[in-house]
Write an enzyme that holds these catalytic residues in place. Structure first.
Site, PDB file in Angstrom:
ATOM      1  CB  THR A 101      68.974   4.831  17.473  1.00  0.00           C
ATOM      2  OG1 THR A 101      69.602   4.971  18.737  1.00  0.00           O
ATOM      3  CG2 THR A 101      67.555   5.336  17.551  1.00  0.00           C
ATOM      4  CB  SER A 141      77.428   2.733  17.841  1.00  0.00           C
ATOM      5  OG  SER A 141      77.158   4.052  18.250  1.00  0.00           O
ATOM      6  CG  ASP A 155      75.566   7.184  21.181  1.00  0.00           C
ATOM      7  OD1 ASP A 155      74.976   8.248  20.908  1.00  0.00           O
ATOM      8  OD2 ASP A 155      75.154   6.371  22.035  1.00  0.00           O
TER       9      ASP A 155
HETATM   10  N1  ASP Z   1      73.179   4.583  21.490  1.00  0.00           N
HETATM   11  C1  ASP Z   1      72.777   4.552  20.098  1.00  0.00           C
HETATM   12  C2  ASP Z   1      73.956   4.024  19.294  1.00  0.00           C
HETATM   13  O1  ASP Z   1      74.894   4.730  19.116  1.00  0.00           O
HETATM   14  C3  ASP Z   1      72.400   5.913  19.665  1.00  0.00           C
HETATM   15  C4  ASP Z   1      71.967   6.036  18.240  1.00  0.00           C
HETATM   16  O2  ASP Z   1      72.177   5.185  17.409  1.00  0.00           O
HETATM   17  O3  ASP Z   1      71.419   7.109  17.898  1.00  0.00           O
HETATM   18  O4  ASP Z   1      73.934   2.876  18.888  1.00  0.00           O
END
Ligand code: ASP
Length: 332
Positions: A27, A76, A110
Site C-alpha cells: 500500500t 504483499s 499484510d
Molecule cells: N494488501 C496490501 C499489502 O500487503 C496492504 C498494505 O500494504 O497495507 O501489500
C-alpha cells in the site's frame, strides 16, 4: 541505483550514514483511482516505484545517503518465500559492500511480519535492517507512508539500531520482527508487539530504545541462496481447530501426499488450537495419523502467540515461516 539528491549537504554535522532502500510494493506504493484519492478507497497496491516513494518523503535525504533497488512491486498478500531469499541476498551483498550501513525495505502490511521474521532467521544481526509499510496509499489524505519511510531511514542510519535483529518501523514505533504482528485490518496504528510492546520509539526527539530484545542474535537457519526448484521448500500447511473440526482436510492432505499428487509432499502442519492450544478430538485423531506418517505437527494457540518453549512469542504465521526455513536449511 544511487539517488542524486543524496549529494545534498547534511543537515547536521559529520558524514551522512549510507542507507539502501529496497522496494517490494504494498500500500505504501499504492495508487487509488482519481475519484478516490482522498480516502484511498479502491486502491491498487504495488504501483509506484521506490524512487517515487523517496521523492514523497521530503527531508529524507538530509538524514542519509540513499541508494535504492526495486526488488519487486507486488501486493504483499501475493508474496512467496522466494522473496525472503531475494531480500536476504540483497541485504547480505549490501553489507559486504557497504559495511555497517543500514537497509530499509518498503513492504505491504499484510505479510510484513512473515518477511520480517524470515529475514530475522536468515540474516546475522549486524547492521540495521528495517521494514516499513503504510495503511493508506500514497496519495490519500494524511497518507502515512512518507512519514513511515522517513522514520525507517532514520532508524536504519542510526548505529543504535544495529545488532537488534530485523526491525519494523510504523506509526512512530520500532518493533522487533519476532514480536510484531498486524493487529488491525485498517487502522493507521495497525502494528503491535502484543504484551511485550515495541522495542522503542522514533519521533521528533530521535530514536529511543526502551527495552532489549532477548534472543535477537541468532544463527541463520538457512543460506539465502537462490532456489530454482520450488521443491526445495518443504510443504508446511496450516489447519484450524474449531467447532466441528473433523480432520478430513488433514486426511485429504495425507492421501494426496502418499499418492504423490501433492508436491512437495506434506512436511509439517501448523495447527491453530483453541485456548492454550487444545484441539478438537476428531481433528486430533487425524493429526495423530499425520504424526505417525512422519509429518511434524506443531500446535499454536488461536488466541495469540506461543508462550514459552522453542516458539516463544511467535504467532502461527511465524511458526510456519520457521518450519519452512528449518526445512530449507536441512535440504541445503
Ligand atoms: N494488501 C496490501 C499489502 O500487503 C496492504 C498494505 O500494504 O497495507 O501489500
Amino acid at each position: 541505483m544511487q539517488d542524486p539528491r543524496s549529494e545534498s549537504p547534511a543537515a547536521g554535522t559529520g558524514p551522512l550514514p549510507e542507507v539502501l532502500v529496497l522496494g517490494t510494493g504494498g500500500t505504501i506504493a499504492g495508487v487509488a483511482p482519481a475519484a478516490d484519492t482522498a480516502t484511498g478507497a479502491g486502491y491498487t497496491a504495488g504501483v509506484l516505484g521506490v524512487e517515487q516513494l523517496l521523492v514523497s518523503a521530503p527531508g529524507v535525504h538530509q538524514h542519509a545517503r540513499l541508494e535504492f533497488t526495486q526488488v519487486c512491486n507486488i501486493d504483499s498478500k501475493d508474496a512467496r518465500p522466494a522473496l525472503w531469499l531475494d531480500l536476504a541476498r540483497a541485504v547480505r551483498d549490501w553489507r559486504a559492500r557497504a559495511g555497517t550501513a543500514g537497509c530499509v525495505i518498503t513492504h505491504g502490511s499484510d505479510t510484513l511480519e512473515e518477511t520480517a521474521y524470515a529475514l530475522d532467521c536468515l540474516l546475522e544481526p549486524g547492521s540495521p535492517v528495517v521494514l516499513t509499510a503504510s495503511m493508506l496509499p500514497a496519495a490519500a489524505l494524511s497518507a502515512d507512508g512518507p512519514r513511515n519511510l522517513f522514520d525507517a531511514v532514520r532508524v536504519a542510519g542510526d548505529p543504535a539500531a544495529a545488532g537488534r535483529g530485523v526491525l519494523c518501523v510504523a506509526h512512530g514505533r520500532v518493533h522487533a520482527a519476532r514480536d510484531l504482528s498486524k493487529q488491525h485490518p485498517a487502522r493507521i496504528d495497525a502494528f503491535g508487539s502484543g504484551e511485550r510492546g515495541p522495542l522503542g520509539f522514533i519521533d521528533a526527539g530521535g530514536l529511543r530504545f526502551t527495552r532489549e530484545q532477548p534472543g535477537a542474535a541468532q544463527r541463520p537457519l538457512a543460506a539465502p541462496e537462490a532456489s530454482a526448484e520450488d521443491a526445495r521448500w518443504p510443504r508446511v500447511e496450516m489447519v484450524c481447530s474449531h467447532a466441528g473440526a473433523d480432520g478430513e482436510l488433514v486426511r485429504a492432505l495425507l492421501a494426496a501426499s502418499a499418492a504423490g499428487t501433492l508436491r512437495p509432499p506434506l512436511h509439517a502442519l501448523v495447527v491453530l488450537g483453541t485456548g492454550h492450544g487444545t484441539v478438537h478430538q476428531d481433528l486430533q485423531a487425524a493429526l495423530d495419523q499425520a504424526a505417525a506418517a512422519g509429518v511434524r505437527v506443531q500446535v499454536v494457540p488461536r488466541t495469540g502467540p506461543c508462550e514459552g518453549g522453542e516458539f516463544d512469542g511467535l504467532n502461527a504465521a511465524k511458526v510456519r515461516v520457521r518450519l519452512l526455513l528449518e526445512g530449507l536449511g536441512a535440504a541445503q
